[in-house]
Enzyme design. Sequence first.
Site, PDB file in Angstrom:
ATOM      1  N   ARG A 151       2.808   2.495  -1.989  1.00  0.00           N
ATOM      2  CA  ARG A 151       2.108   3.773  -2.162  1.00  0.00           C
ATOM      3  C   ARG A 151       1.418   4.116  -0.849  1.00  0.00           C
ATOM      4  O   ARG A 151       0.393   3.552  -0.522  1.00  0.00           O
ATOM      5  CB  ARG A 151       1.076   3.640  -3.291  1.00  0.00           C
ATOM      6  CG  ARG A 151       0.491   4.953  -3.773  1.00  0.00           C
ATOM      7  CD  ARG A 151      -0.782   4.713  -4.553  1.00  0.00           C
ATOM      8  NE  ARG A 151      -1.897   4.491  -3.652  1.00  0.00           N
ATOM      9  CZ  ARG A 151      -2.981   3.766  -3.928  1.00  0.00           C
ATOM     10  NH1 ARG A 151      -3.099   3.163  -5.090  1.00  0.00           N
ATOM     11  NH2 ARG A 151      -3.938   3.621  -3.043  1.00  0.00           N
ATOM     12  N   HIS A 190      -4.374   6.755  -4.297  1.00  0.00           N
ATOM     13  CA  HIS A 190      -4.019   6.688  -5.719  1.00  0.00           C
ATOM     14  C   HIS A 190      -3.904   8.101  -6.288  1.00  0.00           C
ATOM     15  O   HIS A 190      -2.917   8.461  -6.905  1.00  0.00           O
ATOM     16  CB  HIS A 190      -5.081   5.894  -6.479  1.00  0.00           C
ATOM     17  CG  HIS A 190      -5.035   6.081  -7.960  1.00  0.00           C
ATOM     18  ND1 HIS A 190      -3.993   5.602  -8.726  1.00  0.00           N
ATOM     19  CD2 HIS A 190      -5.875   6.701  -8.819  1.00  0.00           C
ATOM     20  CE1 HIS A 190      -4.209   5.923 -10.000  1.00  0.00           C
ATOM     21  NE2 HIS A 190      -5.339   6.592 -10.078  1.00  0.00           N
ATOM     22  N   TYR A 219      -9.951   0.349   1.630  1.00  0.00           N
ATOM     23  CA  TYR A 219      -9.323  -0.919   1.230  1.00  0.00           C
ATOM     24  C   TYR A 219      -7.952  -1.198   1.824  1.00  0.00           C
ATOM     25  O   TYR A 219      -7.425  -2.276   1.657  1.00  0.00           O
ATOM     26  CB  TYR A 219      -9.254  -1.006  -0.309  1.00  0.00           C
ATOM     27  CG  TYR A 219      -8.515   0.146  -0.979  1.00  0.00           C
ATOM     28  CD1 TYR A 219      -7.125   0.127  -1.096  1.00  0.00           C
ATOM     29  CD2 TYR A 219      -9.209   1.235  -1.505  1.00  0.00           C
ATOM     30  CE1 TYR A 219      -6.457   1.167  -1.714  1.00  0.00           C
ATOM     31  CE2 TYR A 219      -8.537   2.281  -2.125  1.00  0.00           C
ATOM     32  CZ  TYR A 219      -7.166   2.239  -2.225  1.00  0.00           C
ATOM     33  OH  TYR A 219      -6.511   3.272  -2.839  1.00  0.00           O
TER      34      TYR A 219
END
Lengths: 407, 336
Positions: free
Chosen positions: A300, A304, A313
């Site tokens: 990805r 998100h 992160y």
Amino acid sequence: MLRSDVSSDRALARPEGREGRAASPPARAATSPRGTSPHGAAPPPAPTTDELLQLLTPDGVRRAEPTLDPWVADVDDERLLDLYEDMVVARRFDIEAVALQRQGELGLWPPLLGQEAAQIGSARALRPDDFAFTSYRENGVAYCRGASPTDLVRVWRGTALSGWDPRSIGMATPQVMIGAQTLHATGYALGCRIDGVDSAAVAYFGDGATSKGDVHEAMVFAASFRAPVVFFCQNNQWAISEPVGLQTRRPIADRAFGYGIPSLRVDGNDVLAVTAATRIALDRARRGDGPTFVEAVTYRRGPHTTSDDPTRYVDPEVQASWEQRDPLTRVERLLGASGALTEDRAGAIKANAERFAHEMREGCLALPVPAPTSVFDHVLVEPSAALARQRSEYAAYLAMFDDGEPR
Amino acid sequence: MTATTMAAALGSGLRRALEDDPRVVLLGEDIGRLGGVFRVTDGLQRDFGADRVMDTPLAESGILGVAVGLAYRGFRPVCEIQFDGFSYPAVDELVTQVSRLHYRTGGAIRMPITVRIPYGGGIGAVEHHSESPEAYFAHTPGLRVVTCGGPQDAHTMLRQAIACDDPVVFLEPKRRYWLKDEVDEELDGALPLDRARVVVEGSDVTLAAYGPLVVTARDAAIAARDEGVSIEVVDLRSLAPLDLDTLERSVRRTHRLVVAHEAQRSGGLGAEIAAGVTERCFDVLQAPVARVTGFDAPYPPAKVEEHFLPDLDRVLDAVDRVVGRPHALAGWSAAS
């Protein structure tokens, strides 16, 4: 090869038909689990290419792979161009949707950037009479199934809870509850089996979903009932901020082994490999051989959703390494080298993608806001007297205001 | 007609549903060869085959989730949850999927799923086998919640529930499974599924009950008559939606209402009924609506469940309260 069921033959054997082999774990079982921290929270290293079934390298080289090759023998340059075009369209409308969100026209959008091959390769392997049960990120799948540009943004604009009539395109309303759709796909597949048809259901879910009880229960039911369902897991390495290492200590595909479900672990950024793996799984379903698990290892590359901040992160080096494994670039290299992707053709593809994105934008902006009393519609097939009363009372309340809206 | 038990009446209802509609399929744990732990599905797998009467893996969320997929495919699934307490793992699917797929899809996808749940206490069971979870389901838009008080309703309402295009939570009062009565299998002219029924006519107080307490309420009416108090018993039957019209008609005659249920009191159906009737009948009510319910405690061990369950005497005491006769709470604050 099929994990727990090694065969390159089209007539793949049933997992329990080879008890001796099924009793021994797949070769990869010997490898040590990823991550060493007690909590397993360290981002996992990107899997190396040779761990995955692959037909097309990131450099655009077509590799031989005996398990997959027979299943894409019909995919010539022209058909590969079609798949490429679908990926270009998906990437383009995804960018458009992100822009619409940034401009305040959509409340939210879950980008699919980086997962084009996993979605297009699998969805294009389906027949119209198959049924897809997906999560909310599978907009590439929805596009392949026939959702219109406007259908794709309806939910994210906030004008409806479903973008389309599921039966009209053979795709359920994308699921927000993580993993629940795997059970629905299993039930649908069970219905296909009872009806005696060779249609199949495909459940799309992510690495995070594999931690859910529903996914476990779905695989138990599917295996027990030999339901013609494909469990298509896009392992995109992230569940919002949680790395796949927090969900599992072993390759996700290995989980299927415990259910007696054969699995394939493919390069999810390789549209050819994904197509082949999905076709293998669908063929097993149609033959009455039950469920198959496909893990498409991808990444990805976006957030998100548009509300997420992956800079908190994501390791930029890991991110960069996945950009080097782009699903579109490798097809461009292959078809460029073969001469199939001419400048004219590339221009036409780009124009088509632009047109789709333009229609999405226009359709989005033109979506009407539903009538206030539509909140009462379709709660029950036959409205209850109590709800009809609430509706009447609210309508009467609204009628007190000149413009029909409370001030 | 011969008298049959409620369990047998449910079984014959399922049998008729399977005969009447080839899209009806049954799913549940132990419903096949065993015939269900209460034998409600006895003989059905033998007669209709394992594709229509399916023993499932032991997973309630799975049962409901698979039923959703079957409904997508055009089937009419009837799920058995073995005991009330095991419905909780299925609540996720019930609340987030089954109840709202019709709404979510703007009416495109119907969920004609019936969820049979044996519920309530009184059989000396271990924990999680005596729950009354109806309020959870009644609070969920998109679910119909019904329950039967005797064999005739058990048979008729179950067939109506299965034929209904909405999802129906069908609560079976398990301690009444062995209750016997004559059952007419004719559906024509049957009371609609969402309607309450006056089962005992009376003039002094309306006693609203459902499921396992319908028998108790009938007994209370007989006992009160001996003391000169005329109780009208209303079997609610449908808990969602509630048939407040029938209740209102009754309370406008009696001016008093007692509601009885086994489930815990706070946030329970009794509260909703009391509020609904008070909104409609404030002008005629001559006493606050009284509730006779289980207590706000988890269901207790079997040896003391008799203290938790509303019985004849507790119901009659509440009747005494609303008609102004001496009662146990005399001198207590009504708010307690």
